[in-house]
Enzyme design. Structure first.
Site, PDB file in Angstrom:
ATOM      1  CD  GLU A   1      -2.676   1.313   0.155  1.00  0.00           C
ATOM      2  OE1 GLU A   1      -3.430   0.391  -0.180  1.00  0.00           O
ATOM      3  OE2 GLU A   1      -2.580   2.373  -0.491  1.00  0.00           O
TER       4      GLU A   1
ATOM      5  CG  LEU B   1      -2.936   4.540   2.373  1.00  0.00           C
ATOM      6  CD1 LEU B   1      -2.717   5.435   3.571  1.00  0.00           C
ATOM      7  CD2 LEU B   1      -4.293   3.888   2.457  1.00  0.00           C
ATOM      8  CE  LYS B   2       0.763  11.559  -1.206  1.00  0.00           C
ATOM      9  NZ  LYS B   2       0.390  10.702  -2.348  1.00  0.00           N
ATOM     10  CD  GLU B   3      -1.434   7.772   8.701  1.00  0.00           C
ATOM     11  OE1 GLU B   3      -1.440   8.683   9.528  1.00  0.00           O
ATOM     12  OE2 GLU B   3      -1.020   6.627   8.958  1.00  0.00           O
TER      13      GLU B   3
ATOM     14  CE1 TYR C   1       9.643  23.145   0.656  1.00  0.00           C
ATOM     15  CE2 TYR C   1       8.878  21.047  -0.232  1.00  0.00           C
ATOM     16  CZ  TYR C   1       9.000  22.417  -0.333  1.00  0.00           C
ATOM     17  OH  TYR C   1       8.503  23.070  -1.438  1.00  0.00           O
ATOM     18  CB  ALA C   2      15.353  21.289   6.290  1.00  0.00           C
ATOM     19  N   GLY C   3      13.172  19.921   8.202  1.00  0.00           N
ATOM     20  CA  GLY C   3      12.138  20.077   9.229  1.00  0.00           C
ATOM     21  C   GLY C   3      12.553  19.416  10.526  1.00  0.00           C
TER      22      GLY C   3
ATOM     23  CB  CYS D   1       5.042   4.539   6.773  1.00  0.00           C
ATOM     24  SG  CYS D   1       3.384   3.866   6.701  1.00  0.00           S
TER      25      CYS D   1
ATOM     26  CE  LYS E   1       5.023  -0.099   9.987  1.00  0.00           C
ATOM     27  NZ  LYS E   1       5.336  -0.765   8.731  1.00  0.00           N
TER      28      LYS E   1
HETATM   29  N1  LIG Z   1      -0.722   4.096   7.847  1.00  0.00           N
HETATM   30  C1  LIG Z   1      -0.187   4.297   6.671  1.00  0.00           C
HETATM   31  O1  LIG Z   1      -0.083   5.422   6.193  1.00  0.00           O
HETATM   32  C2  LIG Z   1       0.317   3.121   5.856  1.00  0.00           C
HETATM   33  C3  LIG Z   1       0.614   3.341   4.492  1.00  0.00           C
HETATM   34  C4  LIG Z   1       1.076   2.268   3.736  1.00  0.00           C
HETATM   35  C5  LIG Z   1       1.270   1.027   4.326  1.00  0.00           C
HETATM   36  N2  LIG Z   1       1.000   0.853   5.655  1.00  0.00           N
HETATM   37  C6  LIG Z   1       1.181  -0.484   6.227  1.00  0.00           C
HETATM   38  O2  LIG Z   1      -0.093  -1.097   6.329  1.00  0.00           O
HETATM   39  C7  LIG Z   1      -0.163  -1.908   7.520  1.00  0.00           C
HETATM   40  C8  LIG Z   1      -1.294  -1.405   8.406  1.00  0.00           C
HETATM   41  O3  LIG Z   1      -0.999  -0.081   8.790  1.00  0.00           O
HETATM   42  P1  LIG Z   1      -2.074   0.824   9.553  1.00  0.00           P
HETATM   43  O4  LIG Z   1      -1.458   2.161   9.739  1.00  0.00           O
HETATM   44  O5  LIG Z   1      -3.369   0.707   8.884  1.00  0.00           O
HETATM   45  O6  LIG Z   1      -2.121   0.056  10.959  1.00  0.00           O
HETATM   46  P2  LIG Z   1      -3.096   0.293  12.189  1.00  0.00           P
HETATM   47  O7  LIG Z   1      -2.291   0.026  13.392  1.00  0.00           O
HETATM   48  O8  LIG Z   1      -3.808   1.588  12.045  1.00  0.00           O
HETATM   49  O9  LIG Z   1      -4.202  -0.860  12.019  1.00  0.00           O
HETATM   50  C9  LIG Z   1      -3.907  -2.213  12.100  1.00  0.00           C
HETATM   51  C10 LIG Z   1      -5.159  -2.931  12.573  1.00  0.00           C
HETATM   52  O10 LIG Z   1      -4.959  -4.343  12.506  1.00  0.00           O
HETATM   53  C11 LIG Z   1      -5.682  -4.928  13.565  1.00  0.00           C
HETATM   54  N3  LIG Z   1      -5.261  -6.320  13.775  1.00  0.00           N
HETATM   55  C12 LIG Z   1      -4.150  -6.776  14.413  1.00  0.00           C
HETATM   56  N4  LIG Z   1      -4.115  -8.119  14.362  1.00  0.00           N
HETATM   57  C13 LIG Z   1      -5.192  -8.514  13.672  1.00  0.00           C
HETATM   58  C14 LIG Z   1      -5.704  -9.796  13.275  1.00  0.00           C
HETATM   59  N5  LIG Z   1      -5.051 -10.910  13.565  1.00  0.00           N
HETATM   60  N6  LIG Z   1      -6.866  -9.849  12.594  1.00  0.00           N
HETATM   61  C15 LIG Z   1      -7.530  -8.720  12.290  1.00  0.00           C
HETATM   62  N7  LIG Z   1      -7.090  -7.476  12.620  1.00  0.00           N
HETATM   63  C16 LIG Z   1      -5.946  -7.382  13.309  1.00  0.00           C
HETATM   64  C17 LIG Z   1      -5.425  -3.993  14.722  1.00  0.00           C
HETATM   65  O11 LIG Z   1      -6.380  -4.159  15.761  1.00  0.00           O
HETATM   66  C18 LIG Z   1      -5.523  -2.621  14.026  1.00  0.00           C
HETATM   67  O12 LIG Z   1      -6.853  -2.103  14.078  1.00  0.00           O
HETATM   68  C19 LIG Z   1       1.215  -1.813   8.156  1.00  0.00           C
HETATM   69  O13 LIG Z   1       2.004  -2.873   7.694  1.00  0.00           O
HETATM   70  C20 LIG Z   1       1.753  -0.495   7.616  1.00  0.00           C
HETATM   71  O14 LIG Z   1       3.142  -0.468   7.576  1.00  0.00           O
HETATM   72  C21 LIG Z   1       0.514   1.874   6.426  1.00  0.00           C
END
Ligand SMILES: NC(=O)c1ccc[n+]([C@@H]2O[C@H](COP(=O)([O-])OP(=O)(O)OC[C@H]3O[C@@H](n4cnc5c(N)ncnc54)[C@H](O)[C@@H]3O)[C@@H](O)[C@H]2O)c1
Length: 442
Positions: A149, A151-153, A252-254, A261, A264
């Protein structure tokens, strides 16, 4: 198609809602019963622009459902998305327990052969491990596909509906064709698929985030050099970014990068390199440079206001970026901790992330307020950490009137204010790699 998403966080909820919006039947499954209960009551557990309305619309239309279990008829879904968290282990490697736990549930409950699409960010080789585990639990029933994925928050829905690219790592032609069909409605103006094997697909995700983090860390290091030499990071960015091979974005410096993401993923890539005997020096250095930027920012604050004991410091912007409530690994937390350790009192404001900040920090000398100006009352310094729109053109005279001391400091950790304007209001301007009498952002 009938689809189920494991994990209803930022990625899972946005993806599921987007897929329901284009016509699929989607079940959002999460082990967090409280989160599911809130969603069922119509509450959106995260802040993401536009998401609430879209969730409600698709729930009303009967295409979006929430559950803590793989309930009928979703136990014969065509596709299962894994979008659970993959947080860092103490050594920086990715913790994959939630991914494998989702697989156990899947293998125990799913009724028909289907695709398992791994959207979570996972180290190279994970999809093959997931395939092996599923083959053990339910031989021949599942084919695992990597679909990281991007996407950008803050603009997650736009990224879902208008993706720059969709990366798919699959082995069989059938899986590739299913994924192509799934994403066709999002690419009416032209296909933006990168179809490859799962190993390469998994690496694309880590490589992309580390490359972006590296650009930010390099500019942050240069900002520290600017600080001691008198060069201006704005001019450096303009000059460097004008080279079309380099480009202007992400220069951009900050206060250092944060969020769930970059920190980690950079560490996980470095850890993967170590585990495989390939030292990824740039990933290691990017992570180290980011930590140093947090110290640099803390130093700028203490240089400006001296001994912090008993002093109040106002923070504007607590989320790691604008338009999100996410404070995971946010610079605000690192800086607030440093200020608290030095004896200061911290008062924060953020349009969406204040409650998450206070929950994450949990310190008796830290508080949050509802209005940005209320945070300033009696403070010796203001530090702008996140460039939310509401902070972009403040009344500097009002800021000056609320802050205390002869010439209180405004630390602009995003370099968005005009130093001359800030100084004209009687404040001491401190930017990141910008001389206080230097030019503002161009
Ligand atoms: N947040 C971002 O901007 C983003 C962007 C791209 C990729 N990612 C990746 O996507 C993944 C999810 O990120 P996120 O920010 O949405 O995480 P998050 O912590 O917001 O959500 C993860 C969810 O998974 C649930 N969960 C845990 N174990 C589970 C299981 N066994 N069955 C069902 N649900 C379960 C948790 O309760 C939680 O609600 C990560 O690997 C992250 O690196 C995140």
């Amino acid at each position: 198609m009938r689809l189920t998403t494991f994990g209803v966080g930022y990625v899972g909820l946005v993806t599921s809602t987007g897929l329901a919006e284009i016509g699929h039947q989607v079940l959002c499954l999460d082990v967090d019963a409280d989160k599911i209960a809130r969603l069922e009551r119509g509450e959106i557990p995260i802040y993401e622009p536009g998401l609430g309305d879209l969730v409600k619309r698709n729930e009303r239309s009967g295409r979006l459902h929430f559950s803590t279990q793989l309930v009928s008829p979703y136990d014969d879904s065509d596709l299962y998305f894994i979008a659970v968290g993959t947080p860092p282990n103490p050594d920086g490697s990715a913790d994959l327990r939630a991914v494998f736990s989702a697989c156990e549930t899947l293998a125990a409950s799913a009724k028909k052969p289907s695709l398992v699409v791994v959207k979570s960010t996972v180290p190279v080789g994970t999809c093959d491990l997931v395939q092996a585990r599923l083959d053990e639990l339910a031989p021949g029933r599942f084919e695992v596909v990597s679909n990281p994925e991007f996407l950008k928050e803050g603009s997650a829905l736009e990224d879902f509906f208008k993706p720059d690219r969709i990366v798919i790592g699959a082995r069989s032609d059938k899986a590739k064709a299913t994924m192509r069909a799934l994403y066709k409605p999002l690419q009416l103006l032209g296909e933006r698929l990168v179809i490859t094997d799962p190993l390469s697909s998994e690496l694309v995700k880590y490589a992309s985030n580390t490359m972006l983090a590296m650009r930010v860390s390099f500019m942050n290091e240069l900002s520290r050099l600017c600080h001691v030499t008198g060069a201006n990071i704005h001019a450096v960015r303009a000059g460097v970014g004008s080279d079309s091979r380099i480009g202007r974005k992400f220069l951009y410096a900050g206060p250092g990068y944060g969020g769930s993401c970059f920190p980690k993923d950079v560490q996980a890539l470095a850890a993967l390199g170590r585990a495989k005997g390939v030292q990824l020096r740039l990933a290691e250095a990017t992570h180290a440079a980011n930590g140093e930027q947090a110290n640099f920012l803390a130093m700028l604050v203490s240089d400006a206001i001296g001994d912090l004991r008993g002093k109040r410091v106002a923070l504007w912007g607590l989320a790691f970026k604008p338009e999100t409530d996410d404070v995971r690994d946010a610079p605000s937390l690192k800086l607030a901790q440093a200020l608290l350790d030095a004896g200061a009192e911290v008062v924060g404001h953020d349009p969406e992330g204040a409650q998450n900040f206070i929950k994450a920090l949990g310190h008796p000398r830290a508080s949050v307020v509802d209005s940005e100006y209320a945070a300033l009352k009696g403070a010796h310094a203001l530090i702008l950490l996140t460039e939310w729109r509401c902070y972009r053109a403040p009344e500097f005279a009002d800021i000056r009137a609320l802050l205390v001391g002869e010439r209180p400091v405004a630390v602009d950790a995003r370099n968005i204010w005009s130093p001359a304007e800030v100084e004209a209001a009687g404040l001491h301007y401190v930017g990141i790699g910008v001389p206080s009498n230097g030019a503002g952002r161009s």
